[in-house]
Design a protein around this motif. Structure first.
Motif, PDB file in Angstrom:
ATOM      1  N   UNK A  58       0.916  -1.298  -0.021  1.00 23.59           N
ATOM      2  CA  UNK A  58      -0.087  -0.218   0.076  1.00 23.59           C
ATOM      3  C   UNK A  58       0.870   1.217   0.029  1.00 23.59           C
ATOM      4  N   UNK A  59       1.978   1.296   1.015  1.00 25.83           N
ATOM      5  CA  UNK A  59       2.886   2.273   0.908  1.00 25.83           C
ATOM      6  C   UNK A  59       3.453   2.642  -0.394  1.00 25.83           C
ATOM      7  N   UNK A  61       2.418   1.740  -3.404  1.00 25.48           N
ATOM      8  CA  UNK A  61       1.420   2.388  -4.197  1.00 25.48           C
ATOM      9  C   UNK A  61       1.161   3.827  -4.028  1.00 25.48           C
ATOM     10  N   UNK A  62       1.352   4.066  -2.748  1.00 23.19           N
ATOM     11  CA  UNK A  62       1.064   5.574  -2.420  1.00 23.19           C
ATOM     12  C   UNK A  62       2.224   6.535  -3.091  1.00 23.19           C
ATOM     13  N   UNK A  63       3.355   5.783  -2.997  1.00 30.06           N
ATOM     14  CA  UNK A  63       4.604   6.630  -3.678  1.00 30.06           C
ATOM     15  C   UNK A  63       4.462   6.722  -5.152  1.00 30.06           C
ATOM     16  N   UNK A  64       3.827   5.610  -5.981  1.00 31.94           N
ATOM     17  CA  UNK A  64       3.641   5.839  -7.158  1.00 31.94           C
ATOM     18  C   UNK A  64       2.849   6.958  -7.637  1.00 31.94           C
ATOM     19  N   UNK A  65       1.766   7.218  -6.879  1.00 32.23           N
ATOM     20  CA  UNK A  65       0.655   7.938  -7.098  1.00 32.23           C
ATOM     21  C   UNK A  65       1.224   9.360  -6.731  1.00 32.23           C
ATOM     22  N   UNK A  66       2.228   9.522  -5.868  1.00 32.62           N
ATOM     23  CA  UNK A  66       2.868  10.627  -5.500  1.00 32.62           C
ATOM     24  C   UNK A  66       3.842  11.059  -6.343  1.00 32.62           C
ATOM     25  N   UNK A  67       4.253  10.239  -7.429  1.00 32.99           N
ATOM     26  CA  UNK A  67       5.332  10.407  -8.421  1.00 32.99           C
ATOM     27  C   UNK A  67       6.625  10.591  -7.567  1.00 32.99           C
ATOM     28  N   UNK A  68       6.814   9.775  -6.741  1.00 33.17           N
ATOM     29  CA  UNK A  68       7.964   9.722  -5.734  1.00 33.17           C
ATOM     30  C   UNK A  68       9.075   8.997  -6.500  1.00 33.17           C
ATOM     31  N   UNK A  69       8.858   8.142  -7.459  1.00 35.78           N
ATOM     32  CA  UNK A  69       9.992   7.440  -8.158  1.00 35.78           C
ATOM     33  C   UNK A  69      10.588   7.902  -9.484  1.00 35.78           C
ATOM     34  N   UNK A  70      11.913   7.715  -9.501  1.00 36.08           N
ATOM     35  CA  UNK A  70      12.660   8.164 -10.653  1.00 36.08           C
ATOM     36  C   UNK A  70      12.171   7.208 -11.357  1.00 36.08           C
ATOM     37  N   UNK A  71      12.314   5.857 -11.315  1.00 41.25           N
ATOM     38  CA  UNK A  71      11.913   4.822 -11.907  1.00 41.25           C
ATOM     39  C   UNK A  71      11.372   3.624 -10.788  1.00 41.25           C
ATOM     40  N   UNK A  72      10.267   2.658 -11.300  1.00 42.38           N
ATOM     41  CA  UNK A  72      10.162   1.584 -10.546  1.00 42.38           C
ATOM     42  C   UNK A  72       9.645   0.620 -11.647  1.00 42.38           C
ATOM     43  N   UNK A  73       9.630  -0.626 -11.010  1.00 41.93           N
ATOM     44  CA  UNK A  73       9.172  -1.711 -11.892  1.00 41.93           C
ATOM     45  C   UNK A  73       8.745  -2.852 -11.126  1.00 41.93           C
ATOM     46  N   UNK A  80       7.270  -5.190  -6.214  1.00 43.41           N
ATOM     47  CA  UNK A  80       7.537  -3.991  -6.728  1.00 43.41           C
ATOM     48  C   UNK A  80       9.199  -3.485  -6.414  1.00 43.41           C
ATOM     49  N   UNK A  81       9.941  -2.688  -7.184  1.00 47.65           N
ATOM     50  CA  UNK A  81      11.007  -2.235  -6.742  1.00 47.65           C
ATOM     51  C   UNK A  81      11.379  -0.786  -7.411  1.00 47.65           C
ATOM     52  N   UNK A  82      11.879   0.229  -6.780  1.00 48.27           N
ATOM     53  CA  UNK A  82      12.022   1.455  -7.219  1.00 48.27           C
ATOM     54  C   UNK A  82      12.818   2.323  -6.537  1.00 48.27           C
ATOM     55  N   UNK A  83      13.321   3.485  -7.487  1.00 47.46           N
ATOM     56  CA  UNK A  83      14.591   4.235  -7.031  1.00 47.46           C
ATOM     57  C   UNK A  83      13.705   5.651  -6.622  1.00 47.46           C
TER      58      UNK A  83
END
Ligand code: 5GP
Length: 189
Positions: A58-59, A61-73, A80-83
């Protein structure tokens, strides 16, 4: 903010990439490790904030929605993993060059966003049989997960020619030397 260089190291799981990354970080160069975020649970002795930022699905997913990642996969189904952008920015502001241990898609993604300041390195396994043996010896995955990783590795090696530098990890000491040389030249250029 002065932006440092980015050293992306990508490879199939079991290629010896983590060993090479750790050895690189011990070199006398201003390099720091980019701690990724993931929603997979910690494995073995892994610690939150050191090996990964461990997040709940959930956390993450929330970061994805906040556009907090330079990239994620979604590197493996449901995993999921992301920078995090904040990770990059804080390490840059400390005056460091940043080393990434990320999957092939993520590595090429970083390279395409920061083409001039990124050195992308692909660590090649000598053979899939050796890869299977290494994963079995590591003993951190059950057989189904292990086969999932080998199947992914077969797809990943097809992207090797897109990287700036390809290192075959057959002899660990030789692979280390090749990598140190390439990274040193790049950060000093
Ligand atoms: P593991 O579960 O073995 O720690 O990592 C699985 C895969 O995810 C590895 O190939 C690793 O390099 C990759 N990975 C780790 N962090 C990131 C990240 O931030 N972004 C992407 N795209 N892949 C990552």
């Amino acid at each position: 903010m002065k932006e440092g260089k980015l050293i992306v190291i990508s490879a199939p799981s079991g290629s010896g990439k983590s060993t090479l990354v750790h050895a690189l970080l011990k070199q006398n160069l201003p390099l720091v490790f980019s701690i990724s975020a993931t929603c997979r649970p910690p494995r073995g002795k892994e610690q939150d904030g050191i090996d990964y930022h461990f997040l709940t699905p959930e956390a993450f997913q929330k970061k994805i929605e906040e556009n907090a990642f330079v990239e994620y996969e979604e590197v493996y189904p449901g995993k999921f993993y992301g920078t995090l952008r904040s990770e990059l920015e804080s390490k840059w502001s400390d005056g460091h060059h940043i080393v990434f241990d990320i999957d092939v898609v993520g590595g090429l993604n970083i390279k395409s966003q920061y083409p001039e300041q990124t050195l992308s390195i692909f660590i090649q396994v000598p053979s899939f049989e050796i890869l299977k043996q290494r994963l079995r010896a590591r003993g951190t995955e059950n057989e189904a997960l292990l086969l999932e990783r080998v199947a992914k590795a077969k797809i990943e090696v097809e992207s090797a020619p897109e990287f700036d530098l390809v290192i075959v990890n057959e002899d660990l000491e030789k692979a280390k030397k090749e990598m140190f040389q390439g990274v040193k030249e790049f950060v000093n250029s």
